[in-house]
Design a protein around this motif. Structure first.
Motif, PDB file in Angstrom:
ATOM      1  N   GLY A 132      38.684  40.315  38.119  1.00 16.53           N
ATOM      2  CA  GLY A 132      38.972  39.320  37.085  1.00 16.53           C
ATOM      3  C   GLY A 132      39.393  39.961  35.771  1.00 16.53           C
ATOM      4  N   GLY A 133      39.913  41.184  35.839  1.00 18.52           N
ATOM      5  CA  GLY A 133      40.357  41.886  34.642  1.00 18.52           C
ATOM      6  C   GLY A 133      39.294  42.785  34.031  1.00 18.52           C
ATOM      7  N   LYS A 134      38.132  42.893  34.681  1.00 19.54           N
ATOM      8  CA  LYS A 134      37.052  43.737  34.150  1.00 19.54           C
ATOM      9  C   LYS A 134      37.320  45.230  34.355  1.00 19.54           C
ATOM     10  CE  LYS A 134      33.597  40.448  35.505  1.00 19.54           C
ATOM     11  NZ  LYS A 134      32.611  40.248  36.534  1.00 19.54           N
ATOM     12  N   PHE A 135      38.197  45.553  35.301  1.00 20.57           N
ATOM     13  CA  PHE A 135      38.414  46.951  35.646  1.00 20.57           C
ATOM     14  C   PHE A 135      39.873  47.347  35.431  1.00 20.57           C
ATOM     15  CE2 PHE A 135      34.997  45.241  38.290  1.00 20.57           C
ATOM     16  CZ  PHE A 135      33.955  46.021  37.824  1.00 20.57           C
ATOM     17  N   LYS A 136      40.072  48.604  35.094  1.00 20.88           N
ATOM     18  CA  LYS A 136      41.411  49.131  34.869  1.00 20.88           C
ATOM     19  C   LYS A 136      42.139  49.211  36.213  1.00 20.88           C
ATOM     20  CE  LYS A 136      43.779  53.110  33.005  1.00 20.88           C
ATOM     21  NZ  LYS A 136      43.650  54.463  32.482  1.00 20.88           N
ATOM     22  N   PRO A 137      43.333  48.631  36.302  1.00 26.70           N
ATOM     23  CA  PRO A 137      44.064  48.669  37.576  1.00 26.70           C
ATOM     24  C   PRO A 137      44.415  50.100  37.993  1.00 26.70           C
ATOM     25  CG  PRO A 137      45.144  47.192  35.993  1.00 26.70           C
ATOM     26  CD  PRO A 137      44.061  47.914  35.268  1.00 26.70           C
ATOM     27  N   GLU A 138      44.190  50.403  39.254  1.00 25.43           N
ATOM     28  CA  GLU A 138      44.555  51.703  39.803  1.00 25.43           C
ATOM     29  C   GLU A 138      45.790  51.606  40.689  1.00 25.43           C
ATOM     30  OE1 GLU A 138      41.351  54.053  41.380  1.00 25.43           O
ATOM     31  OE2 GLU A 138      39.915  53.113  40.007  1.00 25.43           O
ATOM     32  N   PHE A 139      46.083  50.388  41.161  1.00 26.20           N
ATOM     33  CA  PHE A 139      47.240  50.165  42.014  1.00 26.20           C
ATOM     34  C   PHE A 139      48.225  49.243  41.302  1.00 26.20           C
ATOM     35  CE2 PHE A 139      43.797  50.522  45.392  1.00 26.20           C
ATOM     36  CZ  PHE A 139      44.159  51.798  45.808  1.00 26.20           C
ATOM     37  N   ASP A 140      49.519  49.411  41.605  1.00 25.96           N
ATOM     38  CA  ASP A 140      50.528  48.486  41.081  1.00 25.96           C
ATOM     39  C   ASP A 140      51.175  47.674  42.190  1.00 25.96           C
ATOM     40  OD1 ASP A 140      52.265  50.345  42.241  1.00 25.96           O
ATOM     41  OD2 ASP A 140      52.959  51.135  40.325  1.00 25.96           O
ATOM     42  N   GLY A 141      50.679  47.838  43.408  1.00 27.67           N
ATOM     43  CA  GLY A 141      51.165  47.073  44.543  1.00 27.67           C
ATOM     44  C   GLY A 141      50.282  47.339  45.749  1.00 27.67           C
ATOM     45  N   TRP A 142      50.495  46.562  46.807  1.00 27.52           N
ATOM     46  CA  TRP A 142      49.715  46.755  48.033  1.00 27.52           C
ATOM     47  C   TRP A 142      50.469  46.158  49.209  1.00 27.52           C
ATOM     48  CZ3 TRP A 142      47.813  42.699  50.998  1.00 27.52           C
ATOM     49  CH2 TRP A 142      47.870  41.422  50.412  1.00 27.52           C
ATOM     50  N   ARG A 143      50.037  46.523  50.415  1.00 31.09           N
ATOM     51  CA  ARG A 143      50.626  45.969  51.636  1.00 31.09           C
ATOM     52  C   ARG A 143      49.663  46.171  52.798  1.00 31.09           C
ATOM     53  NH1 ARG A 143      55.070  50.779  52.461  1.00 31.09           N
ATOM     54  NH2 ARG A 143      54.408  51.456  54.513  1.00 31.09           N
ATOM     55  N   TRP A 144      49.906  45.410  53.875  1.00 24.66           N
ATOM     56  CA  TRP A 144      49.191  45.609  55.133  1.00 24.66           C
ATOM     57  C   TRP A 144      50.059  46.514  55.997  1.00 24.66           C
ATOM     58  CZ3 TRP A 144      44.380  44.309  54.894  1.00 24.66           C
ATOM     59  CH2 TRP A 144      43.967  43.195  54.169  1.00 24.66           C
ATOM     60  N   GLU A 145      49.424  47.461  56.696  1.00 27.64           N
ATOM     61  CA  GLU A 145      50.169  48.424  57.504  1.00 27.64           C
ATOM     62  C   GLU A 145      49.364  48.772  58.754  1.00 27.64           C
ATOM     63  OE1 GLU A 145      52.842  50.085  58.973  1.00 27.64           O
ATOM     64  OE2 GLU A 145      53.479  49.980  56.878  1.00 27.64           O
TER      65      GLU A 145
END
Length: 179
Positions: A132-145
């Motif tokens: 909910g915005g409490k943590f600094k983002p480490e990823f800028d995208g994601w996918r299933w693989e």
């Protein structure tokens, strides 16, 4: 003036967890690391894709650390435990970041890996404002693989570790009936 390289053999491994999250189709979550704040400089070494991972706090149970790190990086809470890798999985940092990455304290990571079934909707996943915005983002995208493809998508210095993860959890994709 030449700078001396740290003595790799004298440096400890950082204890951490790795998390393989499988969806209903038996595919695994991969996050794309942001280039800024990338502690081991994965993007600079050829690939920024990886599964969630993070440090185990002093006195913290590894399973609890895995659930915490998963939430802090992806907002995912809807999971059920499928398996734990039978042994610690290690990787070493490349020479050019040794003594710099992880505040210069560690030679690499010693990881305890857990596999989870994701039981929520994809809309639960939020890598841009995790927790909910409490943590600094480490990823800028994601996918299933497909798990079998994951090692080839990972930065070269982590590939041997991801091959061990794929071996440890290789039977999991077949457990899912929705193909």
């Amino acid at each position: 003036m030449t700078t001396s390289r740290p003595d790799r053999d004298a440096m400890p491994y950082r204890d951490c967890v790795g998390i393989a999250v499988f969806n209903a189709h038996g595919n695994v979550f991969l996050g794309h690391r942001k280039s800024e704040g990338d502690p081991d400089q994965s993007a600079a070494h050829g690939s920024a894709w990886q599964m969630p991972q993070g440090g185990i706090d002093k006195g913290e149970d590894p399973l609890r650390a895995a659930l915490r790190e998963l939430y802090e990086e992806t907002s995912i809470t809807s999971v059920s435990l499928l398996a734990e890798a039978p042994e610690w999985i290690y990787y070493d940092l490349p020479d050019d970041v040794l003594g710099q990455a992880f505040k210069g304290k560690y030679r690499g990571q010693r990881q305890r890996w857990f596999a989870f079934a994701f039981t929520g909707p994809d809309s639960e996943i939020d890598v841009e404002a995790p927790g909910g915005g409490k943590f600094k983002p480490e990823f800028d995208g994601w996918r299933w693989e497909k798990l079998s493809r994951a090692p080839a998508l990972i930065v070269p210095f982590k590939r041997p570790a991801y091959e061990k993860v794929a071996e440890a959890f290789g039977d999991i994709p077949q457990r899912f009936t929705h193909v």
